[in-house]
Structure formats: C-alpha cells, structure tokens
Design an enzyme around this catalytic site. Structure first.
Site, PDB file in Angstrom:
ATOM      1  N   ASP A 194       0.826  -1.207   0.000  1.00 38.08           N
ATOM      2  CA  ASP A 194       0.000   0.000   0.000  1.00 38.08           C
ATOM      3  C   ASP A 194       0.864   1.262   0.000  1.00 38.08           C
ATOM      4  O   ASP A 194       1.618   1.519   0.940  1.00 38.08           O
ATOM      5  CB  ASP A 194      -0.902  -0.005   1.235  1.00 38.08           C
ATOM      6  CG  ASP A 194      -2.079   0.929   1.049  1.00 38.08           C
ATOM      7  OD1 ASP A 194      -2.936   0.626   0.192  1.00 38.08           O
ATOM      8  OD2 ASP A 194      -2.120   1.981   1.713  1.00 38.08           O
ATOM      9  N   ASP A 225      -8.588   2.559 -10.218  1.00 36.21           N
ATOM     10  CA  ASP A 225      -8.684   1.282  -9.527  1.00 36.21           C
ATOM     11  C   ASP A 225      -8.688   1.493  -8.015  1.00 36.21           C
ATOM     12  O   ASP A 225      -7.957   2.334  -7.488  1.00 36.21           O
ATOM     13  CB  ASP A 225      -7.472   0.421  -9.932  1.00 36.21           C
ATOM     14  CG  ASP A 225      -7.586  -1.004  -9.441  1.00 36.21           C
ATOM     15  OD1 ASP A 225      -8.547  -1.683  -9.841  1.00 36.21           O
ATOM     16  OD2 ASP A 225      -6.711  -1.444  -8.654  1.00 36.21           O
ATOM     17  N   GLU A 249     -13.413   3.320  -9.032  1.00 46.42           N
ATOM     18  CA  GLU A 249     -13.995   2.030  -8.669  1.00 46.42           C
ATOM     19  C   GLU A 249     -14.129   1.977  -7.152  1.00 46.42           C
ATOM     20  O   GLU A 249     -13.148   1.906  -6.433  1.00 46.42           O
ATOM     21  CB  GLU A 249     -13.092   0.875  -9.135  1.00 46.42           C
ATOM     22  CG  GLU A 249     -13.703  -0.473  -8.822  1.00 46.42           C
ATOM     23  CD  GLU A 249     -12.730  -1.480  -8.215  1.00 46.42           C
ATOM     24  OE1 GLU A 249     -13.088  -2.648  -8.124  1.00 46.42           O
ATOM     25  OE2 GLU A 249     -11.606  -1.083  -7.815  1.00 46.42           O
TER      26      GLU A 249
END
Ligand code: ABC
Ligand code: CA
Length: 537
Positions: A194, A225, A249
């Site tokens: 991350d 995304d 998204e």
C-alpha cells in the site's frame, strides 16, 4: 493561403485539445466498451490461439490488436473504450495466481507494459480512436504496487523505491474504513504493497506523473482502480492535475451511502454504479431473488444521495463479477436490464464479450478471449447497436443525457421509466409467455399521441387517460417508446439518418453510431416472442 493554413492550424489545435481533455460534461453522453487488453484481440497476422482462463496467464491480446479491431466496437455504436492498466507490471516468475495478464500488478507507472505493445502501438491506438471521434479511458492503479513479500518487500523495480513511501504491512479488514485505506490489498501469495498516499512527496510525484501521462498519451478519461482504498482528499487535486474525467472504482453492494460519498467536489467526478448493478442483478436475473423492491429503493436513494447520477458508470458485468449469463439463463433478462442502463441516468458500460453471451463465473473465468467468437454479429450485438443508436441520436440532438429519470410504474412484473420523452417498459418475467401479465403505464402524453417502439418498430397509440399497456402473452421483451414525430433523423425504424454538421472530430463516431440497423427484425431470434401491443385507445 497563409490565412487558410492558420485557420486549419487553429481547427486542428481545437480538435487535439477537445480530444485530449474531456470533462465529465463531455463524457455524459458517451457509451463505453470495456476491454481486458490481453483478451480482446490478437495483433493481425498472429496465429489464432486458444485461451484457457483458468491458467491465469497471457493469451496474446495487444493494443495493436485493439486498434485493428475498432470497427467491431464502433459499429456497435460505442463512442469510447476503457482498457486495462497500461503501466509496467511485475515481470518475475509465475505466482500462485499466475501472471499479470490483467495489468493490475503495476510496479512502475513511469513505464509502459511491454506485454501489450510498444509506445508507438499505444499512440497509434489512441490516434486512431480520436480520428474516429472516440474517447480513450485508461485504467490506473495508484493505491498499491505488486511485491513478492510482506515481510521483506523489494521496491527496486517500483516507481517509489524507498520503503518509507509505503504503509507498513497489515491485511485489510473490510468494513473498517481506516484499514481499507492503509492496509495492504492482495494477500500473502500476491502481496500488493500500500502506497502511503498521505506522504507529501508521494502526492507531489503522483500529481506530476498523472499530468504528464494524460498529456503525453492524450488520454480522455481515467478509471481509477481501488479508489476507496486511498483517502478521499487525495482525489480532487490529483484529478485536477489529470485535467480529465475521473471515474472511480468503489466496489460495493446495494447500499448507496458508502458508494455515493465518493462522488462530488470533495471526491471524484464519477464512480462505477455498483448499487444499481446489484439492484438490477437482484431484480432481473432468472433464476434470481426477483427483488424489485430493492431496485425501487436503490433508485430513489441514488437520486437523493449521488452528486450527479447522469455521469455514473452503469454496468451489468465487469472483470471482477460473474458474467450476466452465469447468473441468468434468460436472454430477455439481459435485454431488459441492459435497456435500464442505457435509457436511464448514467454512462452505459458494456464489458467485452457480453455481446457474445459469454457466461464465465467470477475471476478468472469471466475474462474469456474474444477471438474464438469470430466477432459475430449476434442478436445481442444488434440489440446493443439499437440502444447505442437511439441514445447517440438523443444525446447529439437534445439535452436528453442531462434530464432526470423517473419511475412511472413499478411492480413485481417490472418497471416503466421515463427520461426526457422516452418511456422504457422493462419486465422481469423473462422469455416464457405469461397470459394476463402486463404493465400499465400512465404516460405524460396526450391521448392519441403516436409512439414508436424502436425495438420492433411497431406503432403504439396513447389511450384514454394517457394510459398505455404492455402485455406479455408472447413473452417478456423490453419496450422503448419514442414519440413518433421525434424519431426523424435517427435512422431508426425507416427514418432517414440526419447529417450531423459541425461536430469536428466527433463526426466519425456519430456516423458509426448512426449505422442503419440491418433490418427491422433486430431480435430475429426473439421476434416470435414479441409482446402484444396494446392499443388502449
Ligand atoms: C487475484 C487472483 C484471483 C484470486 C484473488 C484472491 O487474487 O487473480 O484469482 O481470487 C487484480 C486482478 C485480480 C487479482 C487481484 C489481486 O488483482 O484483476 O485477478 O486477484 O491480486 C480492483 C480491480 C481488480 C484488481 C484490483 C487490484 C482491484 O477491478 O480487477 O484485481 O488492482 C475489492 C477492492 C476492489 C477490487 C476488488 C477485486 O476487490 O475494493 O478495488 N477491484 C467487498 C469489499 C470490496 C471488495 C469486494 C471483492 O468485496 O467491500 O472492497 O473489492 O473482494 C457487497 C458488499 C461489498 C462487497 C461485495 C462483494 O458484496 O456490499 O462491500 O465488496 O454486497
Ligand atoms: Ca491505500
């Protein structure tokens, strides 16, 4: 002569600008064909291969393959495509989940993914799209990078090479917003580190990158995304730098709030419409829960909670969820639900292969290669063409795309919706005839107004008390009614195709969108099931 070339230059500049910086307003009227680059088309000249989705590896589709097969998409009436992430991915040995044929295991956004072609190939694809008046939407991944270890990650191939640019490892606990934001997506088998998107250096370098990236490739829009895995405040400055439409998204279900909060001035221009997807799926799939109440609720909530429903991304399939025909055996369930997506608020998105009735279950089986289909002119292909043709006509001649959809009728049998002056009657009953089943609709039109059902080209007449009635004694087909005097110029149902002047680079796409339907019997297979038309007059 000098004057001529200056004006030509200005025109060209105007065109290049308009084709490379499209806003939400410009995307509203578009319709999008979603492509998994590795699975859409092989480059011409290469041997036809088979593609076993369960192997989770490359099947050979490329940007050149897409460019060589744009007619198929444009003749279906689409005015934009969305392609897989284009940036460099992990290139090491095969993992427990195979290879990154999908393009989401990004490592270095400053480079392109050589598996999908060269820089020239990508440029050629985008130039060709713009020549046709079509838009390109590129999928981007900024939340994470792919690494091979959670304990000792190697960032040397990544855009951010220092461990200080990443959050320390923790597995995501879904439902906990902080965890969804700072913990690692993926799992022990394929860890996705991350990125610390709160770090000022990260914010600055991502900003610089997206500005250059969008300009360099003349990208018209972004599909972002895993948008909810990045803190909301990251997006407005990032999308401002991008200067183009941002559709995020935000994977969710029927609950509107957790998705709607990601659209607006403090978040993104648009999000994928997961709540409506879930509601349409649960109402229309056969066999399915037949939950029409939830669709009513989601529709009402969406209206009040989304910042702007007219730019949401409407879909019935994507690369993360099972194909419609994996959930529903009945082709009419698809046509009815699809009509909802095209004829109500939002930007319709069709996932490649839906027009070929592909039926794969979830990831990886929903990522079939398209080439074995032979790109056939199927009933679904023709149905989508009609939907696009009508929608493109309305978008280009009126402010239809901005008008708000209302539900006129709702019942367990189905719905009637109104957007602008178009009424769509969408039944949930499926193909088998049902004697006595019908949907009565109070229209906004005067008694005796002539309407055309653009699916069958049959004429309807509004009856007493402004009523019409769709009957299903021959099966549950969708109905789209357009006031007959408004059809002229659409090329539908025997009307002429209007010349659209002054549209610059848009002209080609319009022309394709206006390709006349091959015959009036668009649904040749289902023609026998066509619903009885009620002349309530
Ligand atoms: C790989 C293998 C798979 C294997 C999997 C574990 O690992 O290929 O075979 O099963 C990419 C690839 C995938 C790959 C992953 C991970 O990377 O495409 O093939 O899977 O390596 C986006 C993309 C997606 C992409 C990534 C990662 C993100 O569209 O293709 O995957 O770059 C979450 C994320 C979402 C992500 C999605 C796949 O997972 O939020 O961004 N999609 C709940 C959660 C959601 C979650 C969803 C699915 O589950 O809230 O956050 O999405 O896991 C409703 C609830 C929802 C609930 C749904 C399921 O039910 O309201 O909240 O969503 O009722
Ligand atoms: Ca994150």
């Amino acid at each position: 002569m000098l004057h001529f070339s200056i004006s030509l230059g200005v025109l060209l500049l105007a065109w290049v600008y308009s084709a490379s910086a499209a806003t939400a307003d410009e995307w509203r009227g578009r319709s999008i064909y979603q492509i998994i680059t590795d699975r859409y088309a092989l480059p011409s000249g290469s041997a036809n291969t088979t593609c076993d989705t369960t192997r989770q590896t490359f099947c050979g589709g490329t940007w050149k393959g897409i460019r060589d097969n744009l007619d198929y998409i444009q003749k279906m009436g689409f005015t934009a495509i969305w392609i897989s992430p284009v940036n460099k991915n992990y290139e090491g040995p095969r993992t427990a989940y195979g290879d990154p044929y999908h393009g989401y295991w990004v490592q270095d956004i400053s480079q392109l993914n050589s598996k999908f072609g060269t820089e020239d190939d990508l440029n050629d694809l985008i130039t060709e799209l713009h020549r046709r008046g079509m838009y390109i939407m590129v999928d981007i991944v900024v939340n994470h990078v792919m690494v091979t270890s959670t304990t000792n990650p190697d960032y040397s191939n990544c855009f951010f090479k220092d461990a200080s640019f990443y959050h320390p490892y923790c597995p995501i606990v879904y439902g906990n917003a902080t965890s969804e934001e700072v913990c690692w997506f993926g799992d022990e088998k394929v860890p996705l580190a991350d990125v610390n998107t709160s770090n000022p250096t990260v914010i600055e370098r991502y900003g610089q990158w997206i500005e250059e990236f969008v300009q360099k490739y003349k990208i018209d829009g972004l599909r972002i995304d895993a948008a909810k895995h990045v803190q909301k405040s990251f997006w407005p400055p990032f999308c401002k730098k991008a200067g183009v439409f941002c559709m995020g998204e935000v994977f969710g279900g029927a609950e509107v709030d957790p998705v709607a909060e990601w659209q607006g001035p403090d978040a993104l221009d648009s999000v994928l419409n997961f709540p409506m997807y879930t509601a349409l799926r649960d109402a229309y799939t056969i066999p399915g829960p037949a939950n029409t109440t939830q669709l009513d609720q989601v529709f009402a909530e969406a209206k009040s909670k989304f910042h702007d429903t007219t730019v949401l991304g409407n879909f019935l399939e994507n690369h993360d969820v099972p194909r419609w025909h994996n959930l529903s055996v009945d082709p009419q369930s698809l046509y009815n639900a699809m009509t909802w997506n095209f004829m109500s608020d939002g930007i319709p998105i069709v996932y490649y292969g839906q027009e070929q009735s592909f039926s794969g279950s979830g990831d990886p089986n929903n990522r079939e290669a398209l080439w074995p289909s032979g790109y056939a002119n199927t009933t679904s292909y023709q149905y989508i063409t009609t939907l696009n043709q009508l929608r493109n006509f309305l978008v280009n001649t009126t402010d239809w795309a901005k008008q708000e959809t209302n539900i006129l009728t709702s019942s367990p049998t189905g719905f009637a919706i109104l957007k602008g002056s178009i009424i769509s009657i969408l039944t949930t009953i499926g193909s088998p005839p049902q004697e006595g089943a019908h949907i009565s609709v109070k229209t906004p039109f005067e008694t005796a107004t002539a309407l055309t059902n653009v699916i069958t080209c049959q004429q309807w007449v509004v009856g007493a008390n402004r009523m019409i009635d769709a009957q299903y004694s021959l099966g549950g087909v969708p109905t789209i009614l357009v006031p007959s005097d408004q059809l002229s110029g659409s090329g539908l149902c025997g009307t002429d195709l209007a010349e659209i002047a002054g549209n610059g680079g848009k002209a080609d796409a319009l022309n394709a969108a206006f390709v006349a339907r091959p015959s009036a019997s668009v649904l040749s297979l289902t023609a026998v099931l066509m619903a009885a038309i009620a002349f309530a007059a």
